[in-house]
Design a protein around this motif. Structure first.
Motif, PDB file in Angstrom:
ATOM      1  N   ALA A 188       0.824  -1.209   0.000  1.00  0.00           N
ATOM      2  CA  ALA A 188       0.000   0.000   0.000  1.00  0.00           C
ATOM      3  C   ALA A 188       0.858   1.259   0.000  1.00  0.00           C
ATOM      4  CB  ALA A 188      -0.934  -0.012   1.209  1.00  0.00           C
ATOM      5  N   VAL A 189       1.917   1.259   0.810  1.00  0.00           N
ATOM      6  CA  VAL A 189       2.799   2.431   0.888  1.00  0.00           C
ATOM      7  C   VAL A 189       3.527   2.644  -0.438  1.00  0.00           C
ATOM      8  CG1 VAL A 189       4.861   3.372   1.996  1.00  0.00           C
ATOM      9  CG2 VAL A 189       3.109   2.243   3.379  1.00  0.00           C
ATOM     10  N   ALA A 190       4.110   1.564  -0.986  1.00  0.00           N
ATOM     11  CA  ALA A 190       4.848   1.676  -2.253  1.00  0.00           C
ATOM     12  C   ALA A 190       3.925   2.078  -3.396  1.00  0.00           C
ATOM     13  CB  ALA A 190       5.538   0.344  -2.568  1.00  0.00           C
ATOM     14  N   PHE A 191       2.716   1.520  -3.411  1.00  0.00           N
ATOM     15  CA  PHE A 191       1.753   1.858  -4.464  1.00  0.00           C
ATOM     16  C   PHE A 191       1.350   3.324  -4.366  1.00  0.00           C
ATOM     17  CE2 PHE A 191      -2.522   2.154  -6.264  1.00  0.00           C
ATOM     18  CZ  PHE A 191      -2.330   1.545  -7.496  1.00  0.00           C
ATOM     19  N   LEU A 192       1.179   3.829  -3.163  1.00  0.00           N
ATOM     20  CA  LEU A 192       0.827   5.239  -2.965  1.00  0.00           C
ATOM     21  C   LEU A 192       1.938   6.152  -3.468  1.00  0.00           C
ATOM     22  CD1 LEU A 192      -1.137   7.347  -1.816  1.00  0.00           C
ATOM     23  CD2 LEU A 192       0.005   7.081   0.400  1.00  0.00           C
ATOM     24  N   ILE A 193       3.191   5.798  -3.163  1.00  0.00           N
ATOM     25  CA  ILE A 193       4.328   6.602  -3.624  1.00  0.00           C
ATOM     26  C   ILE A 193       4.407   6.571  -5.148  1.00  0.00           C
ATOM     27  CG2 ILE A 193       6.848   6.792  -3.632  1.00  0.00           C
ATOM     28  CD1 ILE A 193       6.809   5.656  -0.781  1.00  0.00           C
ATOM     29  N   MET A 194       4.285   5.369  -5.731  1.00  0.00           N
ATOM     30  CA  MET A 194       4.337   5.217  -7.183  1.00  0.00           C
ATOM     31  C   MET A 194       3.235   6.034  -7.854  1.00  0.00           C
ATOM     32  SD  MET A 194       3.578   1.790  -9.435  1.00  0.00           S
ATOM     33  CE  MET A 194       1.816   1.954  -9.066  1.00  0.00           C
ATOM     34  N   THR A 195       2.025   5.938  -7.323  1.00  0.00           N
ATOM     35  CA  THR A 195       0.884   6.654  -7.898  1.00  0.00           C
ATOM     36  C   THR A 195       1.060   8.161  -7.779  1.00  0.00           C
ATOM     37  OG1 THR A 195      -0.570   4.805  -7.313  1.00  0.00           O
ATOM     38  CG2 THR A 195      -1.622   6.899  -7.845  1.00  0.00           C
ATOM     39  N   SER A 196       1.593   8.611  -6.658  1.00  0.00           N
ATOM     40  CA  SER A 196       1.800  10.047  -6.449  1.00  0.00           C
ATOM     41  C   SER A 196       2.789  10.614  -7.457  1.00  0.00           C
ATOM     42  CB  SER A 196       2.299  10.308  -5.023  1.00  0.00           C
ATOM     43  OG  SER A 196       1.338   9.892  -4.074  1.00  0.00           O
ATOM     44  N   PHE A 317       9.258   1.397  -7.195  1.00  0.00           N
ATOM     45  CA  PHE A 317       8.130   1.247  -6.273  1.00  0.00           C
ATOM     46  C   PHE A 317       7.030   0.375  -6.861  1.00  0.00           C
ATOM     47  CE2 PHE A 317      10.052   5.072  -4.336  1.00  0.00           C
ATOM     48  CZ  PHE A 317      10.136   4.600  -3.030  1.00  0.00           C
ATOM     49  N   MET A 318       6.937   0.331  -8.193  1.00  0.00           N
ATOM     50  CA  MET A 318       5.965  -0.563  -8.818  1.00  0.00           C
ATOM     51  C   MET A 318       6.306  -2.016  -8.513  1.00  0.00           C
ATOM     52  SD  MET A 318       5.126  -1.246 -12.855  1.00  0.00           S
ATOM     53  CE  MET A 318       6.725  -2.047 -13.082  1.00  0.00           C
ATOM     54  N   LEU A 323       5.567  -7.189  -5.901  1.00  0.00           N
ATOM     55  CA  LEU A 323       6.138  -8.378  -5.275  1.00  0.00           C
ATOM     56  C   LEU A 323       5.626  -8.570  -3.848  1.00  0.00           C
ATOM     57  CD1 LEU A 323       9.787  -8.148  -6.640  1.00  0.00           C
ATOM     58  CD2 LEU A 323       8.099  -9.912  -7.173  1.00  0.00           C
ATOM     59  N   ASN A 324       5.475  -7.473  -3.105  1.00  0.00           N
ATOM     60  CA  ASN A 324       4.961  -7.600  -1.745  1.00  0.00           C
ATOM     61  C   ASN A 324       3.517  -8.077  -1.735  1.00  0.00           C
ATOM     62  OD1 ASN A 324       6.676  -6.562   0.772  1.00  0.00           O
ATOM     63  ND2 ASN A 324       7.366  -5.460  -1.055  1.00  0.00           N
TER      64      ASN A 324
END
Length: 385
Positions: A188-196, A317-318, A323-324
């Motif tokens: 969730a954290v990595a996806f949020l950073i990637m999306t931002s 981050f994607m 993977l996570n």
């Protein structure tokens, strides 16, 4: 050189060094029981204790929610695996993913560097989460370490088995659920950073302009016709302005039909093949990425090189998020020795006698292993039906 050779050479060096210097390394926590190689340490136990003691009550309540989430995810991922049986000969639901290696039949190719970093985050947060919840539940940690099962790397947090057995069922379930919940949280954290970055930074700094060919699969229909680095401008008359228009054009391809592609270097044509994952869909064998041009105002301020780092961060981050999530959900399947199998066993043990629980878990575990094995075999191109 094929990336598999790098893995082979790397693992060979590890095993040779471990065997040659075995007597010296044993004093530093190395254990060799072929095909298992383990390195143990006690150094990080204090760090885990400090994190666990920040707020034991928070960790327990947070993982109470995590247990609920784990069982919901368990139902969904198990249903998806069962449902995949109807399409297993066309689209296998489970694929091998090895960073830097093009696995036959797999729709996913993970770049080596991003994949290694992503897998490292998976292992670290997963095992540390188990350790934190174990200490929150007053379960001793014997050691922390790395392992190599033949050529399969991993990590572990070794809990005291007696303490674990004496713990309540809810305490055990918190510990079992911790690893996958940590992976899902990191997703969730990595996806949020990637999306931002993708939403707020890249559109202001770059203009999207077509799709660039990043990789051509060896032996694919487009091989020896198209070249890496070409900018795709149209496919069968469909103008390509970005990723969505490219996907729409590719979805119209049919096996055995001619594909006309216009690029920045000219027009080319070849016959589409069959998609390895769906024989009814046309296949070119190229991997494309969106092509961007930097805004002149941004280039004037930051230069023509530095702003491109944003794309590297998006990719990083994607893969961390992917993977996570993938490993976290897979680990929740109700099959042992996965954490999901232990969770499922503890749940059944609330109401059913032990002589019923273990056979049920064993039967389901072997059935899921069978589905996964068949899916992997089909994905590698071995037609069993």
């Amino acid at each position: 050189m094929n990336a598999l050779w790098y893995y082979a050479i790397g693992f060979a060096i590890i095993w040779i060094v471990a065997l040659v210097f075995r007597k010296r390394l044993v004093n530093h926590g190395l254990e060799i029981n072929f095909p298992l190689l383990m390195w143990k340490t006690k150094r990080l136990r204090g760090f885990i204790d400090r994190i666990a003691n920040i707020s034991p009550r928070f960790w327990k309540w947070f993982m109470n929610v995590g247990i609920v989430v784990s069982f919901i995810a368990m139902v969904l991922i198990t249903y998806s695996l069962f449902f995949s049986l109807s399409t297993i000969t066309q689209t296998p639901s489970v694929s091998l993913v090895i960073p830097g290696v093009e696995v036959p039949g797999s729709p996913i190719f993970i770049p080596f560097a991003y994949g290694i970093i992503g897998l490292a985050t998976v292992i670290i947060v997963h095992e540390f989460a188990h350790g934190i919840l174990a200490r929150t539940e007053k379960i001793k940690i014997k050691s922390i370490g790395l392992l190599l099962f033949a050529v399969l790397p991993g990590a572990f947090v070794e809990q005291d088995e007696e303490d674990m057995e004496k713990s309540s069922k809810i305490a055990k379930m918190r510990v079992y659920a911790a690893g996958s919940i940590a992976n899902i949280c990191l997703f969730a954290v990595a996806f949020l950073i990637m999306t931002s970055i993708s939403t707020f930074i890249i559109p202001d700094a770059f203009n999207e302009n077509g799709v660039q060919i990043q990789k051509i699969i060896e032996g694919a229909p487009a091989d020896n016709i198209l070249k890496e680095g070409m900018i795709v401008e149209s496919i069968n008359g469909h103008e390509i302005t970005g990723g969505s228009s490219y996907s729409d054009a590719v979805s119209t391809l049919k096996p055995g039909k001619t594909v006309d592609i216009t690029t920045n270097t000219g027009t080319y044509n070849f016959t589409a093949g069959k998609n390895p994952n769906n024989a009814s869909v046309g296949y070119m064998g190229i991997q494309g990425v969106k092509h961007y041009e930097i805004e002149s105002s941004v280039a004037n301020t930051y230069g023509n090189q530095l702003p491109w780092i944003w794309f590297g961060l998006v990719d990083l981050f994607m893969w961390i998020s992917f993977l996570n999530l993938a490993v976290g959900l897979f680990n929740l399947l109700p099959m042992k020795p996965l954490d999901g199998g232990h969770l499922f066993e503890e749940l059944l043990d609330y109401k059913l006698p032990e002589n019923f629980v273990k056979p049920i878990v064993t039967l389901i575990s072997w059935f899921l292993i069978f589905i996964i094995a068949i899916s992997l075999i089909m994905g590698l191109g071995f037609n069993l039906f």
